[in-house]
Design a protein around this motif. Structure first.
Motif, mmCIF file in Angstrom:
data_model
loop_
_atom_site.group_PDB
_atom_site.id
_atom_site.type_symbol
_atom_site.label_atom_id
_atom_site.label_comp_id
_atom_site.label_asym_id
_atom_site.label_seq_id
_atom_site.Cartn_x
_atom_site.Cartn_y
_atom_site.Cartn_z
ATOM 1 N N MET A 124 0.905 -1.231 -0.061
ATOM 2 C CA MET A 124 0.079 -0.091 0.077
ATOM 3 C C MET A 124 0.731 1.303 -0.078
ATOM 4 O O MET A 124 2.012 1.440 0.683
ATOM 5 N N ILE A 125 0.457 2.373 -0.764
ATOM 6 C CA ILE A 125 1.262 3.616 -0.752
ATOM 7 C C ILE A 125 0.502 4.374 0.192
ATOM 8 O O ILE A 125 -0.971 4.518 0.141
ATOM 9 N N LEU B 209 -4.423 8.245 1.942
ATOM 10 C CA LEU B 209 -4.124 9.555 2.378
ATOM 11 C C LEU B 209 -4.314 9.903 3.549
ATOM 12 O O LEU B 209 -5.300 9.874 4.330
ATOM 13 N N LYS B 210 -3.204 10.604 4.126
ATOM 14 C CA LYS B 210 -3.016 10.756 5.668
ATOM 15 C C LYS B 210 -2.828 12.331 5.803
ATOM 16 O O LYS B 210 -2.035 13.109 5.280
ATOM 17 N N LEU C 136 5.515 10.547 0.578
ATOM 18 C CA LEU C 136 5.305 9.325 0.085
ATOM 19 C C LEU C 136 5.970 8.161 0.843
ATOM 20 O O LEU C 136 7.150 8.162 0.897
ATOM 21 N N VAL C 137 5.259 7.207 1.161
ATOM 22 C CA VAL C 137 5.657 5.905 1.681
ATOM 23 C C VAL C 137 5.373 4.938 0.966
ATOM 24 O O VAL C 137 4.044 4.479 0.961
ATOM 25 N N ASP C 138 6.175 4.265 0.175
ATOM 26 C CA ASP C 138 5.809 3.158 -0.913
ATOM 27 C C ASP C 138 6.514 1.889 -0.354
ATOM 28 O O ASP C 138 7.638 1.654 -0.756
ATOM 29 N N LEU D 287 9.668 8.986 0.820
ATOM 30 C CA LEU D 287 10.353 9.819 -0.307
ATOM 31 C C LEU D 287 9.760 10.979 -0.331
ATOM 32 O O LEU D 287 8.469 11.094 -0.029
ATOM 33 N N THR D 288 10.691 12.152 -0.205
ATOM 34 C CA THR D 288 9.853 13.562 0.045
ATOM 35 C C THR D 288 10.303 14.365 -1.105
ATOM 36 O O THR D 288 10.822 13.953 -2.165
ATOM 37 N N GLU D 289 9.701 15.771 -1.324
ATOM 38 C CA GLU D 289 9.811 16.566 -2.351
ATOM 39 C C GLU D 289 8.855 16.139 -3.612
ATOM 40 O O GLU D 289 9.055 15.010 -4.164
ATOM 41 N N SER D 290 7.847 16.833 -3.809
ATOM 42 C CA SER D 290 6.960 16.511 -4.879
ATOM 43 C C SER D 290 7.568 15.915 -6.218
ATOM 44 O O SER D 290 6.912 15.103 -6.813
ATOM 45 N N ALA D 291 8.310 16.735 -6.732
ATOM 46 C CA ALA D 291 8.996 16.395 -8.008
ATOM 47 C C ALA D 291 9.577 15.131 -7.957
ATOM 48 O O ALA D 291 9.416 14.369 -9.058
#
Length: 210
Positions: free
Chosen positions: A1-2, A28-29, A55-57, A62-66
């Motif tokens: 789950m992402i 979504l949290k 994001l936790v995949d 992972l951070t930073e939207s780009a």
């Protein structure tokens, strides 16, 4: 789950848009930045920089939207050309967004709305730069459908976030017909509408940052 830690912010909305476009399931949290929850220890353990989105995949944080957009595109093989000039054009827009559009819009909004004391020189500086950037994008879109060419990509998702929240820096798309056409085209996409509805619901959602 992402898992996606986010709020109804210009940078946060990009990640759910990409996930909806790609058809990936995610949770979504809410991290309520209006209440300062991005500075809580639990959230800082995910992103020491104290910013959404995160994001936790499958355990990979992972951070930073780009960077998140690139990760998701490469994970699925969609929304990002595999090679060549078309791929380079997407990255060109991602870097332009990170180095020019996002800071100009964010600073224009801060000095206009959130600065403890009036800073007319700074407000004028960043507002003028933001307007200049809108003009550049309008010219670019005069002869191509999307930000990086003829196909919808993560470059469009990146730019859409701040244009969706353009009221914060006090900007409009008036007298920019090409940019207005692009914005309405992206905003009408079902995946974009689903993502916006989900992030807007976070405003009233309980915190779940750990």
């Amino acid at each position: 789950m992402i898992e996606v830690y986010a709020f109804a912010t210009p940078n946060s909305v990009k990640v759910p848009i990409a996930l909806e476009e790609l058809g990936l399931a995610y949770e979504l949290k809410a991290v309520n930045v209006r209440k300062g929850e991005q500075k809580d220890a639990a959230f800082l353990s995910l992103n020491a920089n104290g910013k959404v989105p995160v994001l936790v995949d499958d355990g990979f944080v992972l951070t930073e939207s780009a960077a998140i957009l690139v990760h998701l595109a490469e994970k699925t093989g969609e929304l990002l050309p595999q090679s060549g000039a078309a791929r380079a054009r997407v990255f060109e827009q991602l870097f332009f967004h990170a180095s020019a559009l996002s800071p100009a819009f964010g600073n224009a909004g801060f000095f206009k709305r959130s600065s403890p004391q009036p800073q007319p020189i700074a407000e004028a500086r960043f507002s003028t730069e933001a307007e200049r950037i809108l003009g550049l994008l309008d010219v670019k879109l005069a002869d191509q459908a999307f930000m990086a060419g003829d196909a919808f990509t993560i470059a469009d998702i990146a730019h859409f976030g701040w244009l969706w929240r353009r009221q914060f820096p006090g900007l409009t798309l008036d007298e920019r017909p090409n940019l207005s056409r692009w914005y309405e085209t992206v905003a009408a996409r079902p995946a974009v509408q689903r993502a916006i509805a989900r992030v807007e619901a976070l405003v009233e959602a309980p915190t779940s940052a750990a």
